[in-house]
Design a protein around this motif. Structure first.
Motif, mmCIF file in Angstrom:
data_model
loop_
_atom_site.group_PDB
_atom_site.id
_atom_site.type_symbol
_atom_site.label_atom_id
_atom_site.label_comp_id
_atom_site.label_asym_id
_atom_site.label_seq_id
_atom_site.Cartn_x
_atom_site.Cartn_y
_atom_site.Cartn_z
ATOM 1 N N LEU A 191 -21.043 62.940 -10.268
ATOM 2 C CA LEU A 191 -21.168 62.100 -9.087
ATOM 3 C C LEU A 191 -19.807 61.491 -8.790
ATOM 4 O O LEU A 191 -19.143 60.976 -9.692
ATOM 5 C CB LEU A 191 -22.207 60.996 -9.347
ATOM 6 N N ASP A 192 -19.373 61.579 -7.551
ATOM 7 C CA ASP A 192 -18.082 61.017 -7.155
ATOM 8 C C ASP A 192 -18.250 59.581 -6.660
ATOM 9 O O ASP A 192 -19.323 59.217 -6.150
ATOM 10 C CB ASP A 192 -17.453 61.856 -6.038
ATOM 11 N N PRO A 193 -17.191 58.783 -6.782
ATOM 12 C CA PRO A 193 -17.260 57.403 -6.271
ATOM 13 C C PRO A 193 -17.592 57.393 -4.781
ATOM 14 O O PRO A 193 -17.117 58.241 -4.022
ATOM 15 C CB PRO A 193 -15.849 56.865 -6.512
ATOM 16 N N GLY A 194 -18.431 56.454 -4.377
ATOM 17 C CA GLY A 194 -18.749 56.252 -2.967
ATOM 18 C C GLY A 194 -19.822 57.150 -2.399
ATOM 19 O O GLY A 194 -20.099 57.096 -1.206
ATOM 20 N N GLU A 195 -20.444 57.990 -3.214
ATOM 21 C CA GLU A 195 -21.508 58.843 -2.687
ATOM 22 C C GLU A 195 -22.816 58.548 -3.412
ATOM 23 O O GLU A 195 -22.820 58.127 -4.560
ATOM 24 C CB GLU A 195 -21.148 60.332 -2.789
ATOM 25 N N THR A 196 -23.909 58.790 -2.713
ATOM 26 C CA THR A 196 -25.221 58.648 -3.331
ATOM 27 C C THR A 196 -25.486 59.894 -4.189
ATOM 28 O O THR A 196 -24.855 60.938 -3.979
ATOM 29 C CB THR A 196 -26.326 58.529 -2.263
ATOM 30 N N PRO A 197 -26.417 59.824 -5.123
ATOM 31 C CA PRO A 197 -26.739 61.031 -5.893
ATOM 32 C C PRO A 197 -27.166 62.215 -5.009
ATOM 33 O O PRO A 197 -26.768 63.350 -5.277
ATOM 34 C CB PRO A 197 -27.854 60.576 -6.825
ATOM 35 N N ALA A 198 -27.927 61.978 -3.963
ATOM 36 C CA ALA A 198 -28.343 63.075 -3.074
ATOM 37 C C ALA A 198 -27.136 63.683 -2.364
ATOM 38 O O ALA A 198 -27.038 64.910 -2.232
ATOM 39 C CB ALA A 198 -29.382 62.584 -2.066
ATOM 40 N N GLU A 199 -26.214 62.860 -1.911
ATOM 41 C CA GLU A 199 -25.002 63.374 -1.273
ATOM 42 C C GLU A 199 -24.161 64.184 -2.269
ATOM 43 O O GLU A 199 -23.643 65.244 -1.937
ATOM 44 C CB GLU A 199 -24.161 62.232 -0.710
ATOM 45 N N GLY A 200 -24.034 63.660 -3.483
ATOM 46 C CA GLY A 200 -23.278 64.368 -4.505
ATOM 47 C C GLY A 200 -23.900 65.710 -4.828
ATOM 48 O O GLY A 200 -23.197 66.708 -5.040
ATOM 49 N N CYS A 201 -25.212 65.767 -4.854
ATOM 50 C CA CYS A 201 -25.924 67.014 -5.142
ATOM 51 C C CYS A 201 -25.649 68.047 -4.045
ATOM 52 O O CYS A 201 -25.359 69.214 -4.342
ATOM 53 C CB CYS A 201 -27.413 66.735 -5.274
ATOM 54 N N ALA A 202 -25.722 67.624 -2.796
ATOM 55 C CA ALA A 202 -25.443 68.538 -1.680
ATOM 56 C C ALA A 202 -23.996 69.040 -1.759
ATOM 57 O O ALA A 202 -23.729 70.234 -1.556
ATOM 58 C CB ALA A 202 -25.706 67.837 -0.351
ATOM 59 N N ARG A 203 -23.068 68.161 -2.059
ATOM 60 C CA ARG A 203 -21.650 68.530 -2.158
ATOM 61 C C ARG A 203 -21.441 69.539 -3.288
ATOM 62 O O ARG A 203 -20.797 70.571 -3.108
ATOM 63 C CB ARG A 203 -20.784 67.286 -2.381
#
Length: 173
Positions: A41-53
């Motif tokens: 997980l990157d700083p500033g992102e939600t877990p769902a956003e990190g998963c999509a990325r």
């Protein structure tokens, strides 16, 4: 010296299409391994956003998380260095979008694979983590939680960026 325990937070996508699961084969310090599209997980992102990325970076397919599969914790000791790492994994399932033609896969990713549950079970010794099989079995058992099960305070965006928190995806509310 600060001895506080700091698990590594990761996100993973469990993506099924026609009875097969989108997996990646990657080069690791432990050799070539099979994993879900996953990463830190990157700083500033939600877990769902990190998963999509991570799914896009590792598979060159768009993916939109729609449900939380579960939150998992595991401990791993590198055979090469003895490093002791604890992983806290947020696994999601969702909608597979379109592939991105010509997009390079992330560094270390050798290829993508579409595998059946039986193929995944038969290759468990090659999995990056025991969580690969556990997430598969939970998916097949029908375990699903709403995205709202993971609350992300707008402060994760950092000072002055709270207004950019995405609402409506179950996170940032």
């Amino acid at each position: 010296m600060d001895n506080r325990w700091r698990p590594s937070v990761t996100v993973a996508a469990v993506i099924e299409r026609d009875g097969r699961f989108l997996m990646i084969e990657e080069e690791t310090s432990e050799g070539v391994r099979i994993n879900n599209p996953a990463g830190h997980l990157d700083p500033g992102e939600t877990p769902a956003e990190g998963c999509a990325r991570e799914a896009l970076e590792e598979t060159a397919w768009h993916f939109r998380p729609t449900q939380l599969l579960g939150v998992y914790i595991s401990r791993f000791q590198r055979s090469t260095t003895g490093e002791d790492i604890t992983y806290l994994r947020f696994a999601f399932t969702g909608e597979l979008g379109d592939p991105v033609p010509g997009r390079a896969l992330d560094h270390g990713i050798l290829r993508t694979l579409w595998m059946t549950p039986d193929e995944l079970r038969a290759t468990a010794e090659r999995h990056r983590s025991p969580l690969v099989l556990r997430c598969l079995e939970d998916y097949l058992a029908g375990i699903r939680l709403p995205l709202e099960a993971v609350y992300c305070d707008p402060s994760i965006r950092g000072p002055g960026q709270e207004a950019h928190a995405r609402l409506g995806d179950g996170e940032g509310k």
